[in-house]
Motif scaffolding. Structure first.
Motif, PDB file in Angstrom:
ATOM      1  N   CYS A 165       0.837  -1.202   0.000  1.00 34.26           N
ATOM      2  CA  CYS A 165       0.000   0.000   0.000  1.00 34.26           C
ATOM      3  C   CYS A 165       0.871   1.251   0.000  1.00 34.26           C
ATOM      4  O   CYS A 165       0.629   2.185  -0.752  1.00 34.26           O
ATOM      5  CB  CYS A 165      -0.925  -0.022   1.206  1.00 34.26           C
ATOM      6  SG  CYS A 165      -1.996   1.399   1.320  1.00 34.26           S
ATOM      7  N   ILE A 166       1.896   1.251   0.828  1.00 35.65           N
ATOM      8  CA  ILE A 166       2.820   2.391   0.883  1.00 35.65           C
ATOM      9  C   ILE A 166       3.564   2.534  -0.437  1.00 35.65           C
ATOM     10  O   ILE A 166       3.733   3.654  -0.953  1.00 35.65           O
ATOM     11  CB  ILE A 166       3.782   2.234   2.077  1.00 35.65           C
ATOM     12  CG1 ILE A 166       3.006   2.402   3.380  1.00 35.65           C
ATOM     13  CG2 ILE A 166       4.919   3.236   2.005  1.00 35.65           C
ATOM     14  CD1 ILE A 166       3.790   2.031   4.624  1.00 35.65           C
ATOM     15  N   LEU A 167       3.995   1.414  -1.022  1.00 39.95           N
ATOM     16  CA  LEU A 167       4.667   1.468  -2.327  1.00 39.95           C
ATOM     17  C   LEU A 167       3.731   2.002  -3.407  1.00 39.95           C
ATOM     18  O   LEU A 167       4.147   2.757  -4.290  1.00 39.95           O
ATOM     19  CB  LEU A 167       5.183   0.084  -2.711  1.00 39.95           C
ATOM     20  CG  LEU A 167       6.379  -0.438  -1.939  1.00 39.95           C
ATOM     21  CD1 LEU A 167       6.692  -1.875  -2.344  1.00 39.95           C
ATOM     22  CD2 LEU A 167       7.584   0.451  -2.136  1.00 39.95           C
ATOM     23  N   GLN A 168       2.468   1.644  -3.335  1.00 42.92           N
ATOM     24  CA  GLN A 168       1.495   2.138  -4.297  1.00 42.92           C
ATOM     25  C   GLN A 168       1.292   3.641  -4.135  1.00 42.92           C
ATOM     26  O   GLN A 168       1.198   4.368  -5.119  1.00 42.92           O
ATOM     27  CB  GLN A 168       0.177   1.386  -4.129  1.00 42.92           C
ATOM     28  CG  GLN A 168      -0.783   1.563  -5.254  1.00 42.92           C
ATOM     29  CD  GLN A 168      -1.995   0.663  -5.113  1.00 42.92           C
ATOM     30  OE1 GLN A 168      -2.063  -0.181  -4.228  1.00 42.92           O
ATOM     31  NE2 GLN A 168      -2.955   0.845  -5.981  1.00 42.92           N
ATOM     32  N   ILE A 169       1.239   4.124  -2.909  1.00 44.18           N
ATOM     33  CA  ILE A 169       1.111   5.563  -2.664  1.00 44.18           C
ATOM     34  C   ILE A 169       2.318   6.304  -3.202  1.00 44.18           C
ATOM     35  O   ILE A 169       2.191   7.341  -3.865  1.00 44.18           O
ATOM     36  CB  ILE A 169       0.928   5.843  -1.157  1.00 44.18           C
ATOM     37  CG1 ILE A 169      -0.433   5.352  -0.682  1.00 44.18           C
ATOM     38  CG2 ILE A 169       1.090   7.326  -0.842  1.00 44.18           C
ATOM     39  CD1 ILE A 169      -0.594   5.346   0.823  1.00 44.18           C
ATOM     40  N   LEU A 170       3.505   5.780  -2.939  1.00 40.69           N
ATOM     41  CA  LEU A 170       4.732   6.432  -3.420  1.00 40.69           C
ATOM     42  C   LEU A 170       4.808   6.429  -4.944  1.00 40.69           C
ATOM     43  O   LEU A 170       5.198   7.434  -5.550  1.00 40.69           O
ATOM     44  CB  LEU A 170       5.958   5.748  -2.817  1.00 40.69           C
ATOM     45  CG  LEU A 170       6.159   5.950  -1.320  1.00 40.69           C
ATOM     46  CD1 LEU A 170       7.336   5.109  -0.826  1.00 40.69           C
ATOM     47  CD2 LEU A 170       6.372   7.417  -0.996  1.00 40.69           C
TER      48      LEU A 170
END
Length: 152
Positions: A129-134
């Motif tokens: 999820c964090i990688l997708q946001i970044l």
């Protein structure tokens, strides 16, 4: 009456000279007000799905699966909302420009990877999820001239 007006003004002969692509283009183009309304509606739906997905995260057993579904659908809606502003073909061409091809590839692959694999591990789902946001942020910054250089 409209038919008579178009015959007398000569518009009917000009209409016969148009090819099928011009007719389809005229029928499918949206006015600026409609484009803005479509952008706002699609962006609001995307933001609402993202927030709803975060709220679903705290449900027992099915919360993580619902989070993945709503969060991914929200990101796809937010991405598609910009297609209302510039049109789908222009958006796809800009997504494949050499300045943002890598960002587009990473973002879409993370969306696909994140949505098709049902994560049982909360920590791994949070990492993706964090990688997708970044990746979505990096892709969005690619539309602002020199913004990625400042952010690095």
């Amino acid at each position: 009456m409209d038919k008579l007006k178009s015959v007398l003004s000569g518009e009917e002969s000009r209409q016969e000279d148009r090819n099928i692509s011009q007719i389809v283009n005229e029928a499918s183009t949206l006015g600026w007000g409609t484009r803005v309304k479509g952008f706002i509606a699609c962006f609001v739906v995307g933001a609402a799905c993202t927030v709803l997905g975060v709220c679903m995260l705290f449900l027992p057993r099915i919360g993580l699966t619902l989070f993945i579904v709503f969060y991914t659908f929200g990101n796809i809606c937010a991405l598609c909302s910009t297609m209302f502003l510039m049109g789908p073909m222009k958006q796809l061409k800009r997504m494949c420009d050499k300045t943002r091809a890598l960002a587009t590839t990473i973002m879409i692959s993370l969306i696909v990877f994140f949505s098709f694999f049902q994560w049982k591990n909360f920590g791994l789902a949070l990492l993706f999820c964090i990688l997708q946001i970044l990746s979505f942020s990096w892709y969005s910054l690619s539309y602002i001239p020199c913004a990625r250089l400042v952010s690095l």
